[in-house]
Design a protein around this motif. Structure first.
Motif: not given
Length: 382
Positions: A23-49
Motif C-alpha cells: 500500500e505505501k508503495m503505490w503512486d498517485g496513478r495506482l491510488a486512482r485505480l484503487r478508487a475505482r469502486s463500482l456503483p452498488a447498482i451493478i451486481p458483483g457477479n456480473k463483474v469480470h476483472s
C-alpha cells in the motif's frame, strides 16, 4: 440491460491481487485505480476483472518504444487482452457488445461474425491528435506523438466505427468527426454525459470576478488562449481573477504563452467542487473535447459558461452562457468581461444554466438517452 461488465481493475480486485503490504508503495496513478469502486447498482457477479492485461502492457511499455496501437493489438496487451478474454468466455452469453473505441477491435470483429449487436462508444473526436499537433506547431514546439502512431489510431477508430451497428457520440463535435470518418448518420447517436442531481451538498456562494477553468493544463484545452484573454482583461483593468485548476507538466506554465492566470494545480476532488461553488463564471476554451464533464458540473453549480463549440453541447449561446470560436482570446475576454460587469445578465444566465443541467445533463437523463438510442437502432437492424 447489462449482462456482464469486463474491466481491468476495480478496488476490491486490486486489494486482493496486490495485497495490502504494498500500500505505501503505490503512486498517485495506482491510488486512482484503487478508487475505482463500482456503483452498488451493478451486481458483483456480473463483474469480470482482469488486471493482468494492463499490468502486462505497462511492463512492455518500459522496454519497447514501437507503435503503441499496433503493438498492443498484435500482442493482445491491455484492453486487447481483455477483448480476447471476452471472446474465450463466449461474450458471457450476451447478445450485444458495448465497447469503447480503440479498445477491442478483435472483440468487435468476432461479435459481428457471431451476429451480436455492436455498440461503439466514441469518447473523443477521431482527429483530435491532429488538432493538438497543429497547436504545438503554432507555438514552435515539437509534438511528441509520431505521425504513424496517430494514423494507426485513427485507422483502428475508423475500422471499428464502420463495423459497429451503432456509434454513440458524446457530443455533436464527436459525431461530426465520425461522419468525417465515413460513418453513416443513420449509425450514430449523440448521448451527452451527466452527473448526479445531488452532485453538490451545499448551495453555491459565487465571488464576483472569480473566473474558473478546470482541466488538465495543455494546448488542446486552449489554455494559452485563456491566458491571453486573462492578459487582455488585466490590460482593461477588469476586476477579475482567472483561476486554472488542474495538473500540468513541469515547466509548462513558465512558457510565455501560458502567462496570465493563477495556476492552482491539481487538487482533491472535494476542493474542485468548492472551486465550482465559489466561481462566478466558468470558461472552457477547448480546441477539441469529447464532452467535458466539467461543463455539466459547472451548469449544476449554476455557472454561466463561456465555451467553444468543440465540446459537449451544454451551452446555448446567449442563454446560459456564450459560445465563442476556438483560438479567439479577444472573444473570450469580451464575454467574460460582459458577465463580470453585467450582474443582472450573470444572474439570469446562472438560473438558465442550472435549469438546463436539470433538464438535460443528469445521470437519469443519460440513462434514458442511452437506452433509447440502443433500443431504437437495435429495432431497426433486427
Amino acid at each position: 440491460m447489462l449482462g456482464a461488465l469486463y474491466t481491468d481493475a476495480t478496488e476490491s480486485v486490486l486489494n486482493n491481487w496486490m495485497g495490502r503490504t504494498v500500500e505505501k508503495m503505490w503512486d498517485g496513478r495506482l491510488a486512482r485505480l484503487r478508487a475505482r469502486s463500482l456503483p452498488a447498482i451493478i451486481p458483483g457477479n456480473k463483474v469480470h476483472s482482469y488486471p493482468r492485461y494492463t499490468a502486462q502492457k505497462k511492463l512492455v511499455d518500459l522496454v519497447r518504444s514501437d507503435s503503441l496501437a499496433e503493438r498492443n493489438y498484435r500482442y493482445r496487451l491491455g484492453s486487447h487482452g481483455l477483448a480476447q478474454q471476452l471472446i474465450r468466455d463466449d461474450f458471457a452469453g450476451c447478445n450485444a457488445l458495448y465497447v469503447h473505441a480503440c479498445n477491442g477491435t478483435e472483440a468487435i470483429e468476432e461479435a459481428q461474425r457471431r451476429g451480436l449487436f455492436v455498440v461503439l462508444e466514441a469518447v473523443s473526436m477521431p482527429y483530435h491528435k491532429y488538432i493538438e499537433r497543429e497547436e504545438y506547431k503554432r507555438h514552435d514546439r515539437v509534438f511528441p506523438d509520431p505521425d504513424e502512431e496517430i494514423k494507426r489510431n485513427i485507422s483502428f477508430f475508423r475500422d471499428e466505427a464502420l463495423m459497429a451497428d451503432l456509434v454513440v457520440a458524446a457530443s455533436t463535435h464527436v459525431e461530426n468527426g465520425l461522419h468525417e470518418l465515413g460513418v453513416s448518420p443513420s449509425h450514430t447517436a449523440v448521448v451527452p454525459y451527466g452527473i448526479e442531481r445531488g452532485f453538490y451538498d451545499r448551495s453555491p456562494s459565487p465571488e464576483p470576478g472569480r473566473i474558473l477553468f478546470v482541466g488538465h493544463v495543455n494546448y488542446l484545452k486552449g489554455v494559452p488562449y485563456l491566458a491571453k484573454a486573462a492578459r487582455i482583461l488585466e490590460s482593461r483593468e477588469v476586476d477579475c481573477n482567472v483561476r486554472v485548476v488542474g495538473g500540468y507538466d513541469d515547466g509548462l506554465i513558465e512558457r510565455p504563452e501560458f502567462a496570465g492566470p493563477s495556476y492552482v494545480g491539481a487538487v482533491p476532488r472535494s476542493q474542485v467542487k468548492d472551486e465550482f461553488l465559489r466561481a462566478d463564471v466558468f470558461v472552457f476554451p477547448t480546441l477539441s473535447d469529447g464532452f467535458g464533464i466539467v461543463l455539466a458540473e459547472a451548469a449544476a453549480a449554476g455557472l454561466p459558461i463561456v465555451s467553444t463549440p468543440n465540446c459537449g453541447d451544454v451551452v446555448e449561446d446567449e442563454h446560459n452562457g456564450f459560445v465563442v470560436p476556438t483560438r479567439d482570446p479577444e472573444a473570450l475576454a469580451n464575454r467574460i468581461q460582459r458577465l463580470v460587469e453585467n450582474r443582472r445578465l450573470r444572474s439570469e444566465m446562472s438560473l438558465a444554466a442550472h435549469d438546463r443541467f436539470c433538464e438535460h445533463f443528469t445521470i437519469q437523463k443519460y440513462k434514458e438517452n442511452l437506452a433509447a438510442a440502443i433500443r431504437s437502432r437495435y429495432e431497426r437492424t433486427r
